[in-house]
Design a protein around this motif. Structure first.
Motif, PDB file in Angstrom:
ATOM      1  N   SER A 198       4.194  -3.402   4.985  1.00 12.86           N
ATOM      2  CA  SER A 198       4.499  -3.288   6.416  1.00 12.86           C
ATOM      3  C   SER A 198       5.118  -4.555   6.991  1.00 12.86           C
ATOM      4  CB  SER A 198       3.223  -2.926   7.181  1.00 12.86           C
ATOM      5  OG  SER A 198       2.233  -3.900   6.945  1.00 12.86           O
ATOM      6  N   LYS A 200       1.131   3.701  -2.941  1.00 11.28           N
ATOM      7  CA  LYS A 200       0.107   4.762  -3.088  1.00 11.28           C
ATOM      8  C   LYS A 200      -0.915   4.579  -4.210  1.00 11.28           C
ATOM      9  CE  LYS A 200       1.996   7.614   0.077  1.00 11.28           C
ATOM     10  NZ  LYS A 200       2.845   6.633   0.792  1.00 11.28           N
ATOM     11  N   GLY A 207       7.360  -0.828   0.441  1.00  9.31           N
ATOM     12  CA  GLY A 207       6.121  -0.229   0.953  1.00  9.31           C
ATOM     13  C   GLY A 207       5.138  -1.264   1.465  1.00  9.31           C
ATOM     14  N   ASN A 267      11.287   0.560   3.181  1.00  9.85           N
ATOM     15  CA  ASN A 267      10.120   1.109   3.851  1.00  9.85           C
ATOM     16  C   ASN A 267      10.522   2.410   4.510  1.00  9.85           C
ATOM     17  OD1 ASN A 267       7.920   1.505   5.850  1.00  9.85           O
ATOM     18  ND2 ASN A 267       7.311  -0.553   5.192  1.00  9.85           N
ATOM     19  N   ASP A 306      12.098   6.581   1.399  1.00  9.91           N
ATOM     20  CA  ASP A 306      10.893   6.735   0.583  1.00  9.91           C
ATOM     21  C   ASP A 306      11.050   5.939  -0.710  1.00  9.91           C
ATOM     22  OD1 ASP A 306       8.889   7.621  -1.129  1.00  9.91           O
ATOM     23  OD2 ASP A 306       8.928   9.659  -0.304  1.00  9.91           O
ATOM     24  N   ALA A 307      10.095   5.053  -0.949  1.00 12.69           N
ATOM     25  CA  ALA A 307      10.158   4.188  -2.135  1.00 12.69           C
ATOM     26  C   ALA A 307      10.318   4.990  -3.422  1.00 12.69           C
ATOM     27  CB  ALA A 307       8.884   3.342  -2.227  1.00 12.69           C
ATOM     28  N   ARG A 309       0.820  -1.203   0.000  1.00 15.59           N
ATOM     29  CA  ARG A 309       0.000   0.000   0.000  1.00 15.59           C
ATOM     30  C   ARG A 309       0.861   1.264   0.000  1.00 15.59           C
ATOM     31  NH1 ARG A 309      -5.189  -1.183   3.448  1.00 15.59           N
ATOM     32  NH2 ARG A 309      -3.692  -1.020   5.142  1.00 15.59           N
ATOM     33  N   HIS A 345      -1.005 -11.525  -5.646  1.00 12.60           N
ATOM     34  CA  HIS A 345      -1.092 -11.362  -4.182  1.00 12.60           C
ATOM     35  C   HIS A 345      -0.314 -12.466  -3.443  1.00 12.60           C
ATOM     36  CE1 HIS A 345      -4.328 -12.702  -1.020  1.00 12.60           C
ATOM     37  NE2 HIS A 345      -3.167 -12.543  -0.441  1.00 12.60           N
ATOM     38  N   VAL A 346       0.657 -12.006  -2.665  1.00 15.53           N
ATOM     39  CA  VAL A 346       1.566 -12.910  -1.964  1.00 15.53           C
ATOM     40  C   VAL A 346       1.172 -12.990  -0.492  1.00 15.53           C
ATOM     41  CG1 VAL A 346       3.964 -13.130  -1.159  1.00 15.53           C
ATOM     42  CG2 VAL A 346       3.499 -12.411  -3.508  1.00 15.53           C
ATOM     43  N   GLY A 347       1.236 -14.176   0.086  1.00 21.39           N
ATOM     44  CA  GLY A 347       1.012 -14.287   1.529  1.00 21.39           C
ATOM     45  C   GLY A 347       0.228 -15.514   1.923  1.00 21.39           C
ATOM     46  N   GLN A 348      -0.157 -15.503   3.165  1.00 23.31           N
ATOM     47  CA  GLN A 348      -0.917 -16.599   3.764  1.00 23.31           C
ATOM     48  C   GLN A 348      -2.099 -17.013   2.884  1.00 23.31           C
ATOM     49  OE1 GLN A 348      -1.133 -16.974   7.805  1.00 23.31           O
ATOM     50  NE2 GLN A 348      -1.898 -18.934   7.120  1.00 23.31           N
ATOM     51  N   THR A 349      -2.852 -16.023   2.407  1.00 23.41           N
ATOM     52  CA  THR A 349      -4.026 -16.342   1.598  1.00 23.41           C
ATOM     53  C   THR A 349      -3.760 -16.132   0.112  1.00 23.41           C
ATOM     54  OG1 THR A 349      -4.840 -14.135   2.162  1.00 23.41           O
ATOM     55  CG2 THR A 349      -5.797 -15.973   3.353  1.00 23.41           C
ATOM     56  N   SER A 363       0.949  -6.976  -1.930  1.00 25.92           N
ATOM     57  CA  SER A 363       0.293  -7.395  -0.688  1.00 25.92           C
ATOM     58  C   SER A 363      -1.200  -7.566  -0.959  1.00 25.92           C
ATOM     59  CB  SER A 363       0.528  -6.357   0.407  1.00 25.92           C
ATOM     60  OG  SER A 363      -0.091  -5.139   0.050  1.00 25.92           O
ATOM     61  N   LYS A 364      -1.887  -8.147  -0.020  1.00 22.92           N
ATOM     62  CA  LYS A 364      -3.311  -8.451  -0.202  1.00 22.92           C
ATOM     63  C   LYS A 364      -4.165  -7.210  -0.425  1.00 22.92           C
ATOM     64  CE  LYS A 364      -6.975 -10.703   2.589  1.00 22.92           C
ATOM     65  NZ  LYS A 364      -8.056 -10.620   1.677  1.00 22.92           N
ATOM     66  N   GLN A 395       0.698 -12.203   8.107  1.00 22.03           N
ATOM     67  CA  GLN A 395       0.071 -12.974   7.018  1.00 22.03           C
ATOM     68  C   GLN A 395       0.824 -12.779   5.703  1.00 22.03           C
ATOM     69  OE1 GLN A 395      -1.766 -10.629   8.762  1.00 22.03           O
ATOM     70  NE2 GLN A 395      -3.427 -11.707   9.794  1.00 22.03           N
ATOM     71  N   HIS A 396       1.443 -11.630   5.542  1.00 26.50           N
ATOM     72  CA  HIS A 396       2.250 -11.441   4.333  1.00 26.50           C
ATOM     73  C   HIS A 396       3.546 -12.267   4.452  1.00 26.50           C
ATOM     74  CE1 HIS A 396       3.450  -9.470   0.596  1.00 26.50           C
ATOM     75  NE2 HIS A 396       4.674  -9.502   1.087  1.00 26.50           N
TER      76      HIS A 396
HETATM   77  C1  LIG Z   1      -6.856 -13.943   7.671  1.00 22.97           C
HETATM   78  C2  LIG Z   1      -5.995 -12.904   7.029  1.00 22.97           C
HETATM   79  C3  LIG Z   1      -5.226 -13.273   5.935  1.00 22.97           C
HETATM   80  C4  LIG Z   1      -4.394 -12.327   5.310  1.00 22.97           C
HETATM   81  N1  LIG Z   1      -3.633 -12.731   4.252  1.00 22.97           N
HETATM   82  C5  LIG Z   1      -2.758 -11.833   3.712  1.00 22.97           C
HETATM   83  C6  LIG Z   1      -1.893 -12.224   2.646  1.00 22.97           C
HETATM   84  O1  LIG Z   1      -1.931 -13.364   2.162  1.00 22.97           O
HETATM   85  N2  LIG Z   1      -1.028 -11.318   2.147  1.00 22.97           N
HETATM   86  C7  LIG Z   1      -0.951 -10.030   2.615  1.00 22.97           C
HETATM   87  O2  LIG Z   1      -0.131  -9.251   2.110  1.00 22.97           O
HETATM   88  N3  LIG Z   1      -1.772  -9.643   3.613  1.00 22.97           N
HETATM   89  C8  LIG Z   1      -2.674 -10.492   4.160  1.00 22.97           C
HETATM   90  N4  LIG Z   1      -3.503 -10.069   5.152  1.00 22.97           N
HETATM   91  C9  LIG Z   1      -3.514  -8.627   5.483  1.00 22.97           C
HETATM   92  C10 LIG Z   1      -2.380  -8.210   6.391  1.00 22.97           C
HETATM   93  O3  LIG Z   1      -2.778  -8.396   7.734  1.00 22.97           O
HETATM   94  C11 LIG Z   1      -2.017  -6.715   6.190  1.00 22.97           C
HETATM   95  O4  LIG Z   1      -3.177  -5.940   6.370  1.00 22.97           O
HETATM   96  C12 LIG Z   1      -1.438  -6.402   4.816  1.00 22.97           C
HETATM   97  O5  LIG Z   1      -0.381  -7.296   4.503  1.00 22.97           O
HETATM   98  C13 LIG Z   1      -0.909  -4.979   4.786  1.00 22.97           C
HETATM   99  O6  LIG Z   1      -0.536  -4.627   3.484  1.00 22.97           O
HETATM  100  P1  LIG Z   1       0.534  -3.498   3.230  1.00 22.97           P
HETATM  101  O7  LIG Z   1       1.766  -3.796   3.992  1.00 22.97           O
HETATM  102  O8  LIG Z   1       0.633  -3.295   1.761  1.00 22.97           O
HETATM  103  O9  LIG Z   1      -0.185  -2.180   3.781  1.00 22.97           O
HETATM  104  P2  LIG Z   1       0.047  -1.346   5.111  1.00 22.97           P
HETATM  105  O10 LIG Z   1      -0.041  -2.165   6.312  1.00 22.97           O
HETATM  106  O11 LIG Z   1      -0.823  -0.157   4.980  1.00 22.97           O
HETATM  107  O12 LIG Z   1       1.557  -0.894   5.010  1.00 22.97           O
HETATM  108  C14 LIG Z   1       2.063   0.024   4.100  1.00 22.97           C
HETATM  109  C15 LIG Z   1       3.534   0.185   4.400  1.00 22.97           C
HETATM  110  O13 LIG Z   1       4.108   1.066   3.443  1.00 22.97           O
HETATM  111  C16 LIG Z   1       5.006   1.939   4.100  1.00 22.97           C
HETATM  112  N5  LIG Z   1       5.077   3.162   3.271  1.00 22.97           N
HETATM  113  C17 LIG Z   1       4.134   4.133   3.111  1.00 22.97           C
HETATM  114  N6  LIG Z   1       4.567   5.063   2.250  1.00 22.97           N
HETATM  115  C18 LIG Z   1       5.801   4.679   1.852  1.00 22.97           C
HETATM  116  C19 LIG Z   1       6.771   5.249   0.980  1.00 22.97           C
HETATM  117  N7  LIG Z   1       6.527   6.373   0.305  1.00 22.97           N
HETATM  118  N8  LIG Z   1       7.930   4.603   0.818  1.00 22.97           N
HETATM  119  C20 LIG Z   1       8.189   3.431   1.493  1.00 22.97           C
HETATM  120  N9  LIG Z   1       7.323   2.881   2.330  1.00 22.97           N
HETATM  121  C21 LIG Z   1       6.138   3.480   2.499  1.00 22.97           C
HETATM  122  C22 LIG Z   1       4.415   2.168   5.466  1.00 22.97           C
HETATM  123  O14 LIG Z   1       5.414   2.553   6.384  1.00 22.97           O
HETATM  124  C23 LIG Z   1       3.818   0.799   5.777  1.00 22.97           C
HETATM  125  O15 LIG Z   1       4.764  -0.024   6.449  1.00 22.97           O
HETATM  126  C24 LIG Z   1      -4.352 -10.988   5.784  1.00 22.97           C
HETATM  127  C25 LIG Z   1      -5.145 -10.622   6.872  1.00 22.97           C
HETATM  128  C26 LIG Z   1      -5.962 -11.561   7.491  1.00 22.97           C
HETATM  129  C27 LIG Z   1      -6.778 -11.141   8.651  1.00 22.97           C
END
Ligand SMILES: Cc1cc2nc3c(=O)[nH]c(=O)nc-3n(C[C@H](O)[C@H](O)[C@H](O)COP(=O)(O)OP(=O)(O)OC[C@H]3O[C@@H](n4cnc5c(N)ncnc54)[C@H](O)[C@@H]3O)c2cc1C
Ligand SMILES: Nc1ncnc2c1ncn2[C@@H]1O[C@H](COP(=O)(O)O)[C@@H](O)[C@H]1O
Lengths: 322, 245
Positions: free
Chosen positions: A269, A214, A267, A288, A306-307, A211, A250-254, A236-237, A273-274
């Motif tokens: 977190s 952006k 970017g 990150n 910053d990515a 995420r 989509h990479v991860g647990q699911t 990510s999911k 699950q990821h």
């Molecule tokens: C049962 C279950 C199964 C799930 N299965 C999966 C799965 O298979 N795969 C998966 O990915 N998730 C899964 N999830 C979701 C998981 O819990 C997280 O919500 C998800 O992985 C978060 O995605 P994210 O890191 O992209 O987003 P966020 O958590 O929003 O993280 C975004 C990250 O980007 C960073 N960032 C922001 N701006 C910048 C920038 N400009 N430059 C660099 N870094 C930046 C932030 O610091 C933050 O660390 C599951 C959840 C549940 C409940």
């Protein structure tokens, strides 16, 4: 006695994961004196490509050269492999864990009255019974599993064995099988396939965005780096849930579980699950902007930044390497 | 139309995995159990189909008494009744036999499962049940529509998807985005308490595989940080130290 290996192919070539399964079959046969290693391929495929399977350790390739089997109809594949297994007098079936491999193996276990162990990561230990180590809890643990049946099916986890291409071309024997039409009860009407891309489950390097990227309009930064590295792209999911990227990335647990040599997470977190989908990677790089992002705890190398600044520089640096 | 959904009772995806008794038992201490995430997708789609087609929806689990709250949760989400086969689910062939035995008795038109359980990640039970019943099994299914006795599905394949059709009866191993997870509402939770939950004895006890010991992966070393203005250094490390480029 022999070891039969079910091999998958796509777009005219045998999948790398299947070659790994052949290498596993070879090592297993050597360790347990289990006889010949026979690979079985279903559907149209070039004989030269099949002979190559010998380099991964097959003594012989059985080719069921039937166009109808090109489509991955699960039941028909299971029926064909069962026939070859019985005709070849095999005692063990080895295959690569994949969506097709799982589906076929499961039906075969019932057809052959065999024990099935999935996610195998090591050769069997026969010092006391027959035990196989497999990965469980999505890579968070291992289970030593004892197998109590004469016939065994082992579904090998990708990248769990070293692929050795040091054998020689194998003879390819064409076999005609009579697969009853009742096995073709599911009809594949169309396929949407990303062609020309590095397929995620096979990729040796993966670059994934979360995420923090952006929006989908910024994915060129991920793709540029991936292209320079010869990598597949993942996400990510939430990224695939919002529709920024296709679901199969989509990479991860699911989602997809990857096991590349190098996983670059940008970017993301690092939610548990990821991590569950990437914890078998050999080396993990995290980019990150938040130094506290949990992903750094699972990483080998990291850049806090910053990515949008780091990615173009990194792409240039990789380019400069060549 | 009768639908059966197979439910696993598994540790929450954030659980810390640990073992006790000389690494022979899973440590349940502090672990919260949930409906397997893929089973939850299957259930969510089944509830939609039930509403759309006026189907009946049964959920089943092969497990010991401790799994009943998980089955109750499935009832709260929208299943009509539940079956628990009272046995420890020691191996996938054993579990498949139990589900197939119940399915033979009750003639379900559609059996929905998760693509895989998140404890043992076999991805096998749907294929086994399909074979035992002599009906098709399709997995991983990311879209499932029913028109008359035809099931139209999309199945994920490496790098894309495949559209396919088959006739009922059928077994489907499901994954997202087949439907969105459903959260039980108050009315669902209240009515789940009185919905039937039948406990049956297992059919046979043959076990083909058995876990002897568990093991955790080696701990990860600490991360090596590289300055953001010196990305060339990272590339050098990846090439010369990690040897992955
Ligand atoms: C049962 C279950 C199964 C799930 N299965 C999966 C799965 O298979 N795969 C998966 O990915 N998730 C899964 N999830 C979701 C998981 O819990 C997280 O919500 C998800 O992985 C978060 O995605 P994210 O890191 O992209 O987003 P966020 O958590 O929003 O993280 C975004 C990250 O980007 C960073 N960032 C922001 N701006 C910048 C920038 N400009 N430059 C660099 N870094 C930046 C932030 O610091 C933050 O660390 C599951 C959840 C549940 C409940
Ligand atoms: N003990 C069980 N009880 C009921 N259903 C199960 C059980 N184990 C597995 N399943 C079903 O089979 C699917 C695939 O499981 P597996 O083959 O173990 O990965 C799961 O998502 C469930 O739908």
């Amino acid at each position: 006695m022999s070891v039969l290996v079910y091999i998958e192919h796509a777009e005219g070539s045998v999948k790398k994961t299947s070659l790994e399964a052949v290498s596993y079959g070879k090592a297993l046969s050597e360790k347990l004196s289990a006889g010949e290693v026979i690979a079985v391929a279903l559907g149209r495929l070039d004989s030269g490509e099949l002979a190559n399977v010998g380099q991964a350790g097959a003594d012989k390739v059985i080719h069921v050269d039937d166009e109808k089997l090109n489509a991955g109809v699960i039941q028909a594949h299971a029926e064909a492999v069962a026939k070859v297994y019985q005709q070849s007098g095999s005692s063990t079936l080895v295959l690569a864990k994949s969506s097709m491999g799982d589906a076929v193996a499961a039906r075969l276990a019932v057809k052959l009255g065999a024990a099935l162990v999935s996610n195998v990561v090591d050769l069997p230990d026969t010092s006391n019974g027959y035990k196989v180590k497999r990965s469980i809890y999505t890579g968070k643990a291992f289970a030593e599993t004892s197998v109590n049946k004469e016939h065994k099916i082992l579904a090998v986890k990708k990248n769990a064995v070293d692929l050795k291409m040091n054998g020689s071309a194998a003879p390819v024997e064409k076999v005609d099988l009579d697969i009853a039409p009742a096995n073709f009860v599911t009809e594949i009407t169309s396929t949407d396939k990303a062609t020309g891309e590095v397929l995620l489950p096979e990729a040796d390097i993966v670059v994934s965005g979360g995420r923090g990227m952006k929006g989908p309009e910024n994915w060129n930064l991920i793709e540029d780096l991936a292209k320079e590295l010869g990598a597949g792209t993942g996400c990510s999911k939430p990224v695939s849930d919002i529709g920024w990227r296709p679901h199969h990335e989509h990479v991860g647990q699911t989602g997809v579980k990857v096991a590349p040599s190098l996983y670059v997470a940008v970017g993301i977190s690092g939610a548990i699950q990821h991590l569950a989908g990437v914890n078998s990677s050999k080396c993990i790089v995290v980019i990150n902007k938040d130094a506290e992002a949990p992903f750094f705890k699972a990483a080998d190398y990291g850049i806090v930044g910053d990515a949008f600044e780091v990615l173009p520089k990194l792409t240039e640096a990789v380019k400069a390497l060549k | 139309m009768k639908i059966l959904v197979c439910i696993t009772h598994v540790p929450d995806t954030t659980s810390k995995i640990q073992f006790t008794d000389n690494n022979t038992k899973f440590d349940k201490n502090g672990v919260q159990f949930i409906i397997g995430p893929y089973d939850d997708y299957a259930l969510a789609r089944a509830v939609e189909l039930k509403e759309q087609l006026g189907a009946t929806l049964t959920v089943i689990n092969v497990g010991e008494a401790e799994t009943e709250p998980t089955l109750r949760k499935a009832l709260a989400i929208g299943a009509d009744d539940a079956i628990r086969v009272n046995a420890f689910p020691s191996d996938s062939l054993f579990v498949a036999k139990q589900i197939a035995a119940i399915a033979k008795e009750n003639n379900y038109d559609l059996i929905m499962m998760g693509r895989e359980s998140i404890d043992f990640n076999g991805g096998m039970v749907h294929g086994m049940v399909g074979e035992m019943l002599g009906i098709p099994s399709v997995s991983p299914v990311m879209k499932l529509e029913i028109e008359g006795d035809t099931v139209k599905m999309a199945r994920e394949i490496e790098g894309g998807k495949e559209h396919l059709e088959a006739k009922l009866p059928l077994v489907a191993g499901c994954q997202e985005p087949i439907a969105e997870w459903k959260i039980p509402n108050m009315r669902g939770i209240m009515s789940a308490r009185t919905k039937p939950l039948q406990v049956v004895d297992p059919a046979g006890e043959e076990i083909a595989t058995e876990v002897t010991t568990y093991q955790l992966p080696p701990a990860k070393g600490t991360v090596k940080l590289v300055d953001k203005d010196n990305v060339e250094e990272l590339v050098k490390l990846l090439k010369n130290e990690a040897k992955v480029l």
